[in-house]
Design an enzyme around this catalytic site. Structure first.
Site, PDB file in Angstrom:
ATOM      1  N   CYS A 198       0.840  -1.207   0.000  1.00 15.48           N
ATOM      2  CA  CYS A 198       0.000   0.000   0.000  1.00 15.48           C
ATOM      3  C   CYS A 198       0.877   1.260   0.000  1.00 15.48           C
ATOM      4  O   CYS A 198       2.070   1.202   0.318  1.00 15.48           O
ATOM      5  CB  CYS A 198      -0.964  -0.025   1.184  1.00 15.48           C
ATOM      6  SG  CYS A 198      -0.350   0.712   2.698  1.00 15.48           S
ATOM      7  N   CYS A 213       2.683   2.093   3.241  1.00 17.55           N
ATOM      8  CA  CYS A 213       3.834   1.207   3.464  1.00 17.55           C
ATOM      9  C   CYS A 213       5.012   1.667   2.610  1.00 17.55           C
ATOM     10  O   CYS A 213       6.165   1.610   3.054  1.00 17.55           O
ATOM     11  CB  CYS A 213       3.469  -0.244   3.154  1.00 17.55           C
ATOM     12  SG  CYS A 213       2.550  -1.058   4.485  1.00 17.55           S
ATOM     13  N   ASP A 249      -0.622  15.673   5.116  1.00 16.22           N
ATOM     14  CA  ASP A 249      -1.520  15.158   4.077  1.00 16.22           C
ATOM     15  C   ASP A 249      -1.243  15.906   2.779  1.00 16.22           C
ATOM     16  O   ASP A 249      -1.054  17.125   2.768  1.00 16.22           O
ATOM     17  CB  ASP A 249      -2.981  15.348   4.513  1.00 16.22           C
ATOM     18  CG  ASP A 249      -3.943  14.535   3.655  1.00 16.22           C
ATOM     19  OD1 ASP A 249      -4.559  13.598   4.192  1.00 16.22           O
ATOM     20  OD2 ASP A 249      -4.088  14.835   2.437  1.00 16.22           O
ATOM     21  N   HIS A 289       1.787  -2.459   8.781  1.00 10.23           N
ATOM     22  CA  HIS A 289       0.540  -2.384   8.020  1.00 10.23           C
ATOM     23  C   HIS A 289      -0.613  -2.981   8.835  1.00 10.23           C
ATOM     24  O   HIS A 289      -0.705  -4.186   9.011  1.00 10.23           O
ATOM     25  CB  HIS A 289       0.651  -3.104   6.677  1.00 10.23           C
ATOM     26  CG  HIS A 289      -0.608  -2.976   5.867  1.00 10.23           C
ATOM     27  ND1 HIS A 289      -0.830  -1.946   4.985  1.00 10.23           N
ATOM     28  CD2 HIS A 289      -1.743  -3.725   5.856  1.00 10.23           C
ATOM     29  CE1 HIS A 289      -2.025  -2.074   4.450  1.00 10.23           C
ATOM     30  NE2 HIS A 289      -2.597  -3.151   4.962  1.00 10.23           N
ATOM     31  N   ASN A 344     -11.093   7.367   9.412  1.00 11.49           N
ATOM     32  CA  ASN A 344     -12.146   6.816   8.560  1.00 11.49           C
ATOM     33  C   ASN A 344     -11.969   5.307   8.524  1.00 11.49           C
ATOM     34  O   ASN A 344     -10.871   4.823   8.242  1.00 11.49           O
ATOM     35  CB  ASN A 344     -12.043   7.415   7.150  1.00 11.49           C
ATOM     36  CG  ASN A 344     -12.294   8.912   7.153  1.00 11.49           C
ATOM     37  OD1 ASN A 344     -13.050   9.419   7.973  1.00 11.49           O
ATOM     38  ND2 ASN A 344     -11.636   9.629   6.265  1.00 11.49           N
ATOM     39  N   GLY A 397     -15.634   6.092   4.639  1.00 13.14           N
ATOM     40  CA  GLY A 397     -14.918   6.864   3.625  1.00 13.14           C
ATOM     41  C   GLY A 397     -13.426   6.586   3.597  1.00 13.14           C
ATOM     42  O   GLY A 397     -12.650   7.405   3.107  1.00 13.14           O
ATOM     43  N   HIS A 431      -4.698   1.458   5.193  1.00 16.40           N
ATOM     44  CA  HIS A 431      -3.606   1.369   6.166  1.00 16.40           C
ATOM     45  C   HIS A 431      -4.009   2.365   7.244  1.00 16.40           C
ATOM     46  O   HIS A 431      -4.210   3.556   6.940  1.00 16.40           O
ATOM     47  CB  HIS A 431      -2.285   1.754   5.484  1.00 16.40           C
ATOM     48  CG  HIS A 431      -1.065   1.676   6.362  1.00 16.40           C
ATOM     49  ND1 HIS A 431       0.104   1.051   5.968  1.00 16.40           N
ATOM     50  CD2 HIS A 431      -0.811   2.167   7.614  1.00 16.40           C
ATOM     51  CE1 HIS A 431       1.012   1.150   6.938  1.00 16.40           C
ATOM     52  NE2 HIS A 431       0.469   1.833   7.950  1.00 16.40           N
ATOM     53  N   HIS A 471      -4.802   5.139   9.607  1.00 23.23           N
ATOM     54  CA  HIS A 471      -4.251   6.487   9.752  1.00 23.23           C
ATOM     55  C   HIS A 471      -5.240   7.370  10.479  1.00 23.23           C
ATOM     56  O   HIS A 471      -6.450   7.236  10.312  1.00 23.23           O
ATOM     57  CB  HIS A 471      -3.885   7.102   8.392  1.00 23.23           C
ATOM     58  CG  HIS A 471      -4.999   7.091   7.386  1.00 23.23           C
ATOM     59  ND1 HIS A 471      -5.365   5.955   6.702  1.00 23.23           N
ATOM     60  CD2 HIS A 471      -5.820   8.072   6.949  1.00 23.23           C
ATOM     61  CE1 HIS A 471      -6.373   6.242   5.881  1.00 23.23           C
ATOM     62  NE2 HIS A 471      -6.673   7.514   6.018  1.00 23.23           N
ATOM     63  N   HIS A 496      -6.297  11.319  10.950  1.00 17.55           N
ATOM     64  CA  HIS A 496      -6.188  12.675  10.424  1.00 17.55           C
ATOM     65  C   HIS A 496      -6.188  13.627  11.625  1.00 17.55           C
ATOM     66  O   HIS A 496      -7.136  13.600  12.416  1.00 17.55           O
ATOM     67  CB  HIS A 496      -7.400  13.032   9.560  1.00 17.55           C
ATOM     68  CG  HIS A 496      -7.589  12.180   8.346  1.00 17.55           C
ATOM     69  ND1 HIS A 496      -7.244  12.605   7.088  1.00 17.55           N
ATOM     70  CD2 HIS A 496      -8.124  10.936   8.182  1.00 17.55           C
ATOM     71  CE1 HIS A 496      -7.549  11.667   6.195  1.00 17.55           C
ATOM     72  NE2 HIS A 496      -8.091  10.638   6.835  1.00 17.55           N
TER      73      HIS A 496
HETATM   74  P1  AMP Z   1      -8.803   8.346   3.906  1.00 26.61           P
HETATM   75  O1  AMP Z   1      -9.871   8.809   2.955  1.00 26.61           O
HETATM   76  O2  AMP Z   1      -9.206   8.495   5.347  1.00 26.61           O
HETATM   77  O3  AMP Z   1      -8.305   6.967   3.566  1.00 26.61           O
HETATM   78  O4  AMP Z   1      -7.618   9.366   3.762  1.00 26.61           O
HETATM   79  C1  AMP Z   1      -6.545   9.218   2.896  1.00 26.61           C
HETATM   80  C2  AMP Z   1      -5.759  10.516   2.945  1.00 26.61           C
HETATM   81  O5  AMP Z   1      -4.473  10.275   2.425  1.00 26.61           O
HETATM   82  C3  AMP Z   1      -6.383  11.649   2.133  1.00 26.61           C
HETATM   83  O6  AMP Z   1      -6.625  12.770   2.990  1.00 26.61           O
HETATM   84  C4  AMP Z   1      -5.313  11.954   1.073  1.00 26.61           C
HETATM   85  O7  AMP Z   1      -5.222  13.320   0.770  1.00 26.61           O
HETATM   86  C5  AMP Z   1      -4.049  11.438   1.739  1.00 26.61           C
HETATM   87  N1  AMP Z   1      -2.994  11.009   0.847  1.00 26.61           N
HETATM   88  C6  AMP Z   1      -3.084  10.207  -0.254  1.00 26.61           C
HETATM   89  N2  AMP Z   1      -1.879  10.001  -0.796  1.00 26.61           N
HETATM   90  C7  AMP Z   1      -0.987  10.659  -0.019  1.00 26.61           C
HETATM   91  C8  AMP Z   1       0.437  10.843  -0.064  1.00 26.61           C
HETATM   92  N3  AMP Z   1       1.197  10.266  -1.016  1.00 26.61           N
HETATM   93  N4  AMP Z   1       1.017  11.616   0.877  1.00 26.61           N
HETATM   94  C9  AMP Z   1       0.269  12.191   1.835  1.00 26.61           C
HETATM   95  N5  AMP Z   1      -1.058  12.066   1.942  1.00 26.61           N
HETATM   96  C10 AMP Z   1      -1.686  11.316   1.022  1.00 26.61           C
HETATM   97 ZN    ZN Z   2       0.335  -0.393   4.415  1.00 25.37          ZN
END
Ligand code: AMP
Ligand code: ZN
Length: 119
Positions: free
Chosen positions: A2, A5, A28, A44, A82, A88, A93, A95, A97
């Site tokens: 992912c 990762c 982000d 992961h 999320n 959403g 992986h 995370h 926010h």
């Molecule tokens: P979620 O919808 O909770 O899975 O959030 C995924 C978040 O990852 C979104 O806010 C994206 O803007 C952020 N995101 C996606 N790719 C990257 C990246 N390469 N570096 C930093 N943030 C990212």
């Molecule tokens: Zn991962």
């Protein structure tokens, strides 16, 4: 593998804020608030629902340290994870926010039709 990762392994770039052996915080790529940090375990783990409690126990002080870096411990912030399709979650992986730097609106609205369908 992912994309988070790949960030952990250094195969993709990230604007890092803080890291230790187990966790990483970075900006982000598409911020939804003046300060928008993502905080992840390096291991992961798919999402919060599958996260062992002991990991959260160690992650909590790490998250609090990230807040202190931006003085969000004083001004306040929102912490969101999320979880799964209806939550959403786009990146599978775990995370968190961390959103701050401005007064955030509340509440978020569920999409009405989707909300009815999934009750
Ligand atoms: P979620 O919808 O909770 O899975 O959030 C995924 C978040 O990852 C979104 O806010 C994206 O803007 C952020 N995101 C996606 N790719 C990257 C990246 N390469 N570096 C930093 N943030 C990212
Ligand atoms: Zn991962």
């Amino acid at each position: 593998m992912c994309i988070f990762c790949k960030i952990v392994k250094g195969e993709l770039p990230a604007n890092k804020v803080l890291e230790n052996q187990e966790f990483l915080a970075f900006h982000d790529i598409s911020p939804k608030a003046p300060i928008h940090i993502l905080i992840i375990p390096k291991e992961h783990i798919e999402n919060f629902q599958s996260c062992p409690g002991e990991v959260m126990g160690r992650m909590t002080p790490f998250i609090q340290e990230v807040a202190r870096i931006f003085e969000l411990d004083k001004t306040g912030y929102r912490l969101i994870t999320n979880n799964g399709k209806n939550g959403g979650q786009e990146i599978m992986h775990l995370h968190f926010h961390m959103l701050g730097g401005a007064k955030l609106t509340w509440p978020y609205q569920a999409i009405e039709q989707e909300a009815k369908r999934n009750i």
